[in-house]
Design an enzyme around this catalytic site. Structure first.
Site, PDB file in Angstrom:
ATOM      1  N   PHE A 122       0.849  -1.190   0.000  1.00 37.11           N
ATOM      2  CA  PHE A 122       0.000   0.000   0.000  1.00 37.11           C
ATOM      3  C   PHE A 122       0.882   1.236   0.000  1.00 37.11           C
ATOM      4  CE2 PHE A 122      -4.273   1.735   1.128  1.00 37.11           C
ATOM      5  CZ  PHE A 122      -5.024   0.831   0.411  1.00 37.11           C
ATOM      6  N   GLN A 235      -7.548  15.202   5.526  1.00 38.89           N
ATOM      7  CA  GLN A 235      -7.073  14.522   4.312  1.00 38.89           C
ATOM      8  C   GLN A 235      -8.142  14.508   3.222  1.00 38.89           C
ATOM      9  OE1 GLN A 235      -6.223  10.114   4.193  1.00 38.89           O
ATOM     10  NE2 GLN A 235      -4.149  10.829   3.834  1.00 38.89           N
ATOM     11  N   HIS A 237      -8.830  12.961  -0.472  1.00 41.25           N
ATOM     12  CA  HIS A 237      -8.391  11.977  -1.447  1.00 41.25           C
ATOM     13  C   HIS A 237      -8.664  12.587  -2.828  1.00 41.25           C
ATOM     14  CE1 HIS A 237      -8.175   8.222  -3.652  1.00 41.25           C
ATOM     15  NE2 HIS A 237      -7.692   7.631  -2.580  1.00 41.25           N
ATOM     16  N   LEU A 251     -15.405   6.927  -2.531  1.00 38.54           N
ATOM     17  CA  LEU A 251     -14.026   6.821  -2.990  1.00 38.54           C
ATOM     18  C   LEU A 251     -13.864   6.032  -4.288  1.00 38.54           C
ATOM     19  CD1 LEU A 251     -11.778   8.096  -1.338  1.00 38.54           C
ATOM     20  CD2 LEU A 251     -11.115   5.812  -0.637  1.00 38.54           C
ATOM     21  N   GLU A 254      -7.261   4.401  -5.987  1.00 39.05           N
ATOM     22  CA  GLU A 254      -6.086   4.776  -6.763  1.00 39.05           C
ATOM     23  C   GLU A 254      -5.731   3.728  -7.820  1.00 39.05           C
ATOM     24  OE1 GLU A 254      -3.669   6.911  -3.812  1.00 39.05           O
ATOM     25  OE2 GLU A 254      -1.968   6.028  -4.856  1.00 39.05           O
ATOM     26  N   ARG A 285      -0.664  11.898  -4.612  1.00 34.51           N
ATOM     27  CA  ARG A 285      -2.045  12.299  -4.355  1.00 34.51           C
ATOM     28  C   ARG A 285      -2.234  13.814  -4.322  1.00 34.51           C
ATOM     29  NH1 ARG A 285      -4.655   8.243   0.232  1.00 34.51           N
ATOM     30  NH2 ARG A 285      -4.706   6.419  -1.120  1.00 34.51           N
ATOM     31  N   HIS A 350     -11.850  13.013   3.309  1.00 38.67           N
ATOM     32  CA  HIS A 350     -11.728  11.601   3.613  1.00 38.67           C
ATOM     33  C   HIS A 350     -11.425  11.284   5.070  1.00 38.67           C
ATOM     34  CE1 HIS A 350     -11.125   7.461   2.700  1.00 38.67           C
ATOM     35  NE2 HIS A 350      -9.832   7.462   2.897  1.00 38.67           N
ATOM     36  N   ARG A 385      -2.027  10.867   6.910  1.00 37.02           N
ATOM     37  CA  ARG A 385      -2.130   9.458   7.316  1.00 37.02           C
ATOM     38  C   ARG A 385      -1.842   8.527   6.149  1.00 37.02           C
ATOM     39  NH1 ARG A 385      -6.001   5.568   6.834  1.00 37.02           N
ATOM     40  NH2 ARG A 385      -7.567   6.969   5.971  1.00 37.02           N
TER      41      ARG A 385
END
Lengths: 572, 249
Positions: A122, A235, A237, A251, A254, A285, A350, A385
């Site tokens: 990840f 955050q 996204h 969401l 990615e 991002r 997010h 994060r």
């Protein structure tokens, strides 16, 4: 005086039944405490259920070189070194044990060949580290914790909203709330309270968060006198669905871009060429988000104010095989066939890195008797994060909060509650019914979301932030004059009138913190201060209520001890 | 204004004891809207088709991406999740009612607590008292994992119970969701310790024998869980257990 209210008495009261709250409840019960869990929705439906990717834990099942040191370093790097280093250390050290425990309690994980828990790669994690169950890890986690809690026999109070924390002499004495179903008030007497209410995304128009995420925990703690920390770090996204309206904010992983998805603007131009011609759609991002944002601002956005993300140039079978959940998400929820045409995407609010300031070891807030964990607490993630670190956060600090709250409760007598606090809260809550006229709380909420989206979004600038503060003041005045129709029985308009107050409080905290931090770091991007600043890199923004006013001050971060400093210096 | 609209017919009920009544709404159409977003339009402007002021519709919901299981209701006669019920695919007026097998709390919100009670009755959890060392954790082959994976997809929406002709006041039948969880936990290395107790709990009143194999459960399950397969498997295990109990082995 409190006789006229339904009253419950516990040692430890947990507010919120997501991963953090349930884990805290289980631990407090294991300590022998009488535990009550209050949640706004139904047990097992909390926001954690939506987590997909997995739980980050350096178990080294797949990449044997992994260890807590590397996880610690990754977390600190991801957080741009603003993290509470002790939290990052404990988190990295204890996550594997918490995952094993979850498996013992019945959680199913994908397996390696030899029967161990499988781990996947990840973003930001050096090694394959995320323990997962397909792409629905959150559901498995919630159900497992819920089963465990049910087995242990906790008291759960569902569809109940907390209106204020009760304090006596500057210590926690319980909480006052109401049943969403009947509209009746309820008093919870408790020696300690664990705040595990999650985030604040519903203050923005486009968010991946559910309706429960109205910043209740942050606002309640603040009102009771606890410190909030680094509230500017929200955050976003880069790719959330923005259209159709029923699914806005959900969401878009990615992996769509990873599999060759192309971003275009309204004239069909592949605009990433102008922002990052080397990495194109696979840029970081923040870069991708900045690019989409700029296209929209300059009038080149898609029909509904975003960008087009298209994977339909790939063979349909390939898309279905490589992106099965995305294919179904768009097909089932939006009736969009991503193998045949583009998706419309834009940044989506997010996750909240900031929140209630806590002590690393005990999750204790600055208000005696109040503990906080999960998204409602701050510190672990610093300025940004990493994916997968949220579910492990819930387990590690949920457990620590439950443990410490139970320990604290052992040492003290059941506090009495202050009826004046209850009556004040009751009056405020009933006021929207008594007004002869006033606007709908939904209209105020819509305008709050517009204001936060436009002025305190993914990229910020002084002028906008100052405008936002003025807007928030006007919105607060409007929120204080809303009118609610109907009875107190399960009245969504009335619930919204209350949630609005919490959202306004956190929105203000985010805005003044964002205005103060004159640098760009992690999730906080200032157009007028695009670079990191060394001074700001070593200080936190603290917010506290003083004489009825929201006061902001800075505090220096603590230096890392040598052993941790050394880990950060290592290159791997 | 020639704005396109859609029509909804919603069963309203002010409280558990109140009389149910129907209200019709006409709300602005947006591309790709679902039943939840249509009801959000009503919340913004709570006025019926006839122009009478009313209140926002009450319903349970949470994730809006079909993973939490909150927003189950009966839409055009079928139990399903409202978040994935797309207006474009529904006949109008879209008829929306609460689940019928559970007590109404208000409007479309119902009390589904019985599912939790059934899971308690069947001990649908892993028996641990925290007194022994966890060691390295249960090892489980990929094959067992794959067997259990579909069953662990349950989102507790109760659509299977709503659709089941045997789940009613007369039978006390626990329903497909709970039985499927028994199958899930009986296959777990530690969970198997309670297998006998779970199976015995399924022998008596409301047990697995109440199933009439109508197969409605598997039809409506939004997660495609092989519920009838779970029921057959558990029914087999129950039979073996009752023979064992009979001969005292």
């Amino acid at each position: 005086m409190t006789d006229r209210f339904e009253t419950h008495e516990h040692d430890v009261l947990i507010i919120g039944a997501g991963g953090a709250g349930l884990r805290a409840a289980i631990e407090a019960m294991a300590q022998g405490a009488r535990v009550g869990v209050v949640c706004k929705s139904l047990l097992g439906k909390a926001h954690t259920v939506m987590a997909e990717g997995g739980i980050a834990a350096a178990m080294a099942n797949v990449d044997t070189a992994d260890d807590w040191r590397t996880h610690f370093r990754d977390t600190m790097r991801g957080g741009k070194f603003l993290n509470n280093w002790r939290m990052a250390q404990l988190h990295a050290q204890e996550s594997p044990e918490r995952v094993k425990e979850l498996e013992h309690w019945g959680a199913l994980f994908d397996r390696t060949q030899d029967g161990n828990i499988l781990q996947r790669a990840f973003g930001g994690h050096t090694y394959k580290r995320l323990c997962h169950v397909g792409d629905r890890t959150g559901l498995e986690m919630i159900r497992t914790l819920q089963d465990r809690g049910v087995q242990m026999g906790f008291d759960v109070f569902m569809e109940c909203t907390i209106l204020r924390l009760l304090t006596v002499g500057g210590r926690i004495a319980g909480a006052f709330g109401y049943w969403r179903e009947t509209g009746r008030f309820v008093v919870f007497k408790a020696k300690s309270v664990v705040m595990a209410t999650g985030g604040i995304g519903k203050a923005w128009k486009v968010t991946s968060n559910s309706w429960e995420y109205t910043g209740d925990g942050e606002a309640l703690a603040y009102e009771a006198g606890a410190d909030l920390l680094d509230m500017e770090f929200v955050q976003f996204h880069p790719t959330g669905m923005i259209w159709p309206p029923g699914v806005a904010g959900i969401l878009v992983t990615e992996a769509v871009r990873g599999e060759g998805g192309i971003l275009t603007n309204k004239s069909g131009e592949r605009f990433m060429q102008r922002y990052d011609s080397k990495r194109m759609e696979l840029s970081t991002r923040d870069e991708v988000a900045r690019a989409i944002y700029t296209e929209v601002k300059e009038g080149r956005g898609s029909e509904h104010g975003g960008a087009y993300l298209d994977i339909s140039h790939k063979p349909a079978d390939y898309v279905k095989k490589k992106l099965p959940s995305m294919y179904h998400q768009f097909k089932d929820l939006a009736d969009v066939d991503i193998t045949a045409g583009p998706m419309e995407v834009g940044p989506t609010c997010h996750y909240m890195m900031g929140g209630i300031r806590v002590d690393a070891e005990t999750a204790r807030s600055t208000l005696p008797g109040l503990y906080a964990c999960g998204e409602a607490a701050a510190g672990l993630h610093g300025a940004n994060r990493l994916g997968g670190n949220s579910l492990s956060d819930l387990l590690v600090f949920g457990r620590r909060a439950g443990l410490a709250a139970a320990e604290y409760a052992k040492g003290i007598a059941q506090p009495s509650v202050d009826t004046a606090q209850i009556e004040e809260s009751e009056r405020g809550m009933l006021a929207p019914f008594e007004r002869a006229e006033g606007e709908s709380p939904y209209a105020v909420h819509r305008d709050l979301q517009e204001a936060m989206q436009d002025l305190v979004g993914i990229f910020r600038v002084e002028e906008d932030l100052k405008k936002a503060l003025v807007e928030l003041q006007k919105l607060r005045a409007r929120a204080n004059r809303v009118k609610v129709e109907g009875s107190r029985m399960f009245n969504p308009g009335w619930h919204m009138a209350r949630d609005l107050q919490h959202m306004l409080t956190v929105a203000q905290a985010v805005t003044i913190s964002a205005l103060a931090r004159k640098e760009s770091r992690g999730a906080h991007s200032r157009i007028d201060f695009p670079k990191n600043d060394d001074t700001w890199g070593k200080q936190n923004n603290l917010i506290r209520k003083e004489r009825g006013e929201m006061v902001l001050r800075q505090e220096s971060t603590r230096d890392l001890p040598d052993d941790l400093q050394q880990i950060l210096a290592e290159e791997k | 204004m020639a704005e396109r609209t859609i029509r909804l017919k919603i069963k309203r009920q002010a409280g558990p004891e109140a009389e149910a009544r129907w209200e019709e709404f006409e709300v602005p159409y947006h591309a790709g809207m679902n039943v939840i977003s249509a009801m959000m339009e009503i919340a913004l402007r709570p006025v019926t088709k006839e122009g009478t002021a009313t209140t926002p519709v009450v319903y349970d919901s949470n994730c809006l991406e079909e993973i939490c299981g909150s927003c189950a209701m009966v839409i055009n006669g079928r139990a399903r999740m409202a978040c994935s019920a797309l207006i474009d695919k529904l006949d109008q007026p879209v008829k929306i009612e609460p689940l019928t097998k559970f007590p109404v709390v208000r409007d479309l919100a119902v009390d589904r607590g019985v599912l939790f009670e059934n899971l308690k009755k069947l001990k649908a959890w892993i028996p641990l008292d925290g007194t022994y060392d966890l060691g390295t954790g249960p090892r489980m082959g990929q094959k067992v994992q794959e067997e259990r994976y579909p069953l662990s997809n349950c989102i507790s929406c109760t659509c299977c119970m709503e659709a089941c002709p045997q789940f009613n006041d007369k039978t006390n039948f626990v329903g497909a969701a709970a039985i499927s969880q028994v199958a899930l936990f009986n296959d777990h290395p530690t969970g198997a310790m309670l297998k006998e107790e779970r199976l015995r709990a399924l022998m008596g009143d409301g047990g697995v024998h109440e199933c009439g194999y109508a197969q409605n459960c598997v039809e409506v399950c939004p997660k495609g869980i092989p519920l009838t397969r779970s029921i057959s498997r558990v029914a087999g295990q129950v039979m073996i257990q009752s023979i064992k109990d009979l001969f005292g082995t």
